[in-house]
Write a protein that holds these residues in place. Structure first.
Motif, PDB file in Angstrom:
ATOM      1  N   ILE A  53       8.943   3.694   3.759  1.00  0.00           N
ATOM      2  CA  ILE A  53       9.040   2.494   2.919  1.00  0.00           C
ATOM      3  C   ILE A  53       9.508   2.845   1.513  1.00  0.00           C
ATOM      4  CG2 ILE A  53       7.684   0.679   1.810  1.00  0.00           C
ATOM      5  CD1 ILE A  53       6.076   0.485   4.400  1.00  0.00           C
ATOM      6  N   LYS A  54       9.017   3.940   0.959  1.00  0.00           N
ATOM      7  CA  LYS A  54       9.396   4.309  -0.409  1.00  0.00           C
ATOM      8  C   LYS A  54      10.895   4.560  -0.533  1.00  0.00           C
ATOM      9  CE  LYS A  54       5.002   5.944  -2.072  1.00  0.00           C
ATOM     10  NZ  LYS A  54       4.247   6.956  -2.758  1.00  0.00           N
ATOM     11  N   GLU A  55      11.528   4.976   0.553  1.00  0.00           N
ATOM     12  CA  GLU A  55      12.976   5.193   0.522  1.00  0.00           C
ATOM     13  C   GLU A  55      13.731   3.882   0.325  1.00  0.00           C
ATOM     14  OE1 GLU A  55      13.915   7.097   4.202  1.00  0.00           O
ATOM     15  OE2 GLU A  55      12.597   8.794   3.807  1.00  0.00           O
ATOM     16  N   LYS A  56      13.152   2.787   0.791  1.00  0.00           N
ATOM     17  CA  LYS A  56      13.811   1.482   0.694  1.00  0.00           C
ATOM     18  C   LYS A  56      13.654   0.849  -0.681  1.00  0.00           C
ATOM     19  CE  LYS A  56      15.391   1.057   4.855  1.00  0.00           C
ATOM     20  NZ  LYS A  56      16.803   0.843   5.124  1.00  0.00           N
ATOM     21  N   PHE A  57      12.703   1.334  -1.455  1.00  0.00           N
ATOM     22  CA  PHE A  57      12.464   0.758  -2.771  1.00  0.00           C
ATOM     23  C   PHE A  57      12.793   1.782  -3.823  1.00  0.00           C
ATOM     24  CE2 PHE A  57      10.224  -2.048  -0.001  1.00  0.00           C
ATOM     25  CZ  PHE A  57      10.358  -3.282  -0.591  1.00  0.00           C
ATOM     26  N   GLU A 113      11.132  -3.244  11.120  1.00  0.00           N
ATOM     27  CA  GLU A 113      11.674  -2.832  12.418  1.00  0.00           C
ATOM     28  C   GLU A 113      12.748  -1.760  12.240  1.00  0.00           C
ATOM     29  OE1 GLU A 113      12.993  -6.391  14.324  1.00  0.00           O
ATOM     30  OE2 GLU A 113      10.960  -7.198  14.500  1.00  0.00           O
ATOM     31  N   GLU A 114      13.527  -1.882  11.176  1.00  0.00           N
ATOM     32  CA  GLU A 114      14.612  -0.935  10.908  1.00  0.00           C
ATOM     33  C   GLU A 114      14.090   0.481  10.660  1.00  0.00           C
ATOM     34  OE1 GLU A 114      17.342  -0.461   7.058  1.00  0.00           O
ATOM     35  OE2 GLU A 114      17.655  -2.358   8.118  1.00  0.00           O
ATOM     36  N   GLU A 163       0.827  -1.210   0.000  1.00  0.00           N
ATOM     37  CA  GLU A 163       0.000   0.000   0.000  1.00  0.00           C
ATOM     38  C   GLU A 163       0.863   1.261   0.000  1.00  0.00           C
ATOM     39  OE1 GLU A 163      -3.736   1.991   2.433  1.00  0.00           O
ATOM     40  OE2 GLU A 163      -2.866   0.120   3.152  1.00  0.00           O
ATOM     41  N   SER A 164       1.985   1.217   0.679  1.00  0.00           N
ATOM     42  CA  SER A 164       2.866   2.383   0.724  1.00  0.00           C
ATOM     43  C   SER A 164       3.531   2.652  -0.615  1.00  0.00           C
ATOM     44  CB  SER A 164       3.939   2.187   1.792  1.00  0.00           C
ATOM     45  OG  SER A 164       3.352   2.133   3.054  1.00  0.00           O
ATOM     46  N   LEU A 165       3.693   1.620  -1.422  1.00  0.00           N
ATOM     47  CA  LEU A 165       4.318   1.792  -2.730  1.00  0.00           C
ATOM     48  C   LEU A 165       3.339   2.316  -3.777  1.00  0.00           C
ATOM     49  CD1 LEU A 165       6.474  -1.452  -2.837  1.00  0.00           C
ATOM     50  CD2 LEU A 165       7.248   0.874  -2.361  1.00  0.00           C
ATOM     51  N   LEU A 166       2.057   2.215  -3.500  1.00  0.00           N
ATOM     52  CA  LEU A 166       1.036   2.681  -4.443  1.00  0.00           C
ATOM     53  C   LEU A 166       0.895   4.204  -4.369  1.00  0.00           C
ATOM     54  CD1 LEU A 166      -1.588  -0.119  -3.780  1.00  0.00           C
ATOM     55  CD2 LEU A 166      -0.160   0.136  -5.800  1.00  0.00           C
ATOM     56  N   PRO A 167       0.322   4.816  -5.415  1.00  0.00           N
ATOM     57  CA  PRO A 167       0.210   6.281  -5.438  1.00  0.00           C
ATOM     58  C   PRO A 167      -0.646   6.865  -4.314  1.00  0.00           C
ATOM     59  CG  PRO A 167      -0.350   5.365  -7.583  1.00  0.00           C
ATOM     60  CD  PRO A 167      -0.143   4.223  -6.656  1.00  0.00           C
ATOM     61  N   GLY A 168      -1.645   6.127  -3.864  1.00  0.00           N
ATOM     62  CA  GLY A 168      -2.468   6.602  -2.756  1.00  0.00           C
ATOM     63  C   GLY A 168      -3.595   7.532  -3.153  1.00  0.00           C
TER      64      GLY A 168
END
Length: 115
Positions: free
Chosen positions: A111-115, A102-103, A41-46
């Motif tokens: 989350i978007k920063e990780k992808f 957890e990180e 859900e965090s990767l979606l545009p929202g």
């Protein structure tokens, strides 16, 4: 005067027991969210447009995690590279996702920063 003091003490005791019961109930009936759904859900545009056929981005994310929908089902997200990110997400193991969760301090905004 003793009636007021007794009333205050009684209310304090009732408040303590009510609070204790609510704390117990919160832990006992806690609903665990699937980390994969949160990540998807965090990767979606929202924008919750419903163009994918689901009632918003959370519905699409649940459908993707359950395998009911393909990663390219989000039409507005195609321009933003969402399908590629969702494919990348689907290849990550649950243990790795929990470690990332957890990180980042369980903060969906990171989350978007990780992808």
């Amino acid at each position: 005067m003793s009636i007021i003091i007794n009333s205050v003490i009684l209310l304090a005791i009732l408040g303590f027991f009510a609070g204790s019961f609510l704390a117990f109930a919160e832990k006992k009936f806690e609903v665990k969210e699937d980390v994969r759904v949160i990540f998807a859900e965090s990767l979606l545009p929202g924008i919750n447009c419903g163009a994918c056929g689901y009632p918003g981005c959370s519905g699409f994310a649940k459908g993707f995690v359950n395998g009911d929908v393909k990663p390219d089902g989000c039409l507005p997200g195609k321009r933003q590279g969402v399908p590629e990110k969702l494919i990348k997400l689907s290849k990550i193991s649950d243990d790795e996702l929990n470690k990332i969760w957890e990180e980042i301090g369980e903060n969906p905004d990171k989350i978007k920063e990780k992808f």
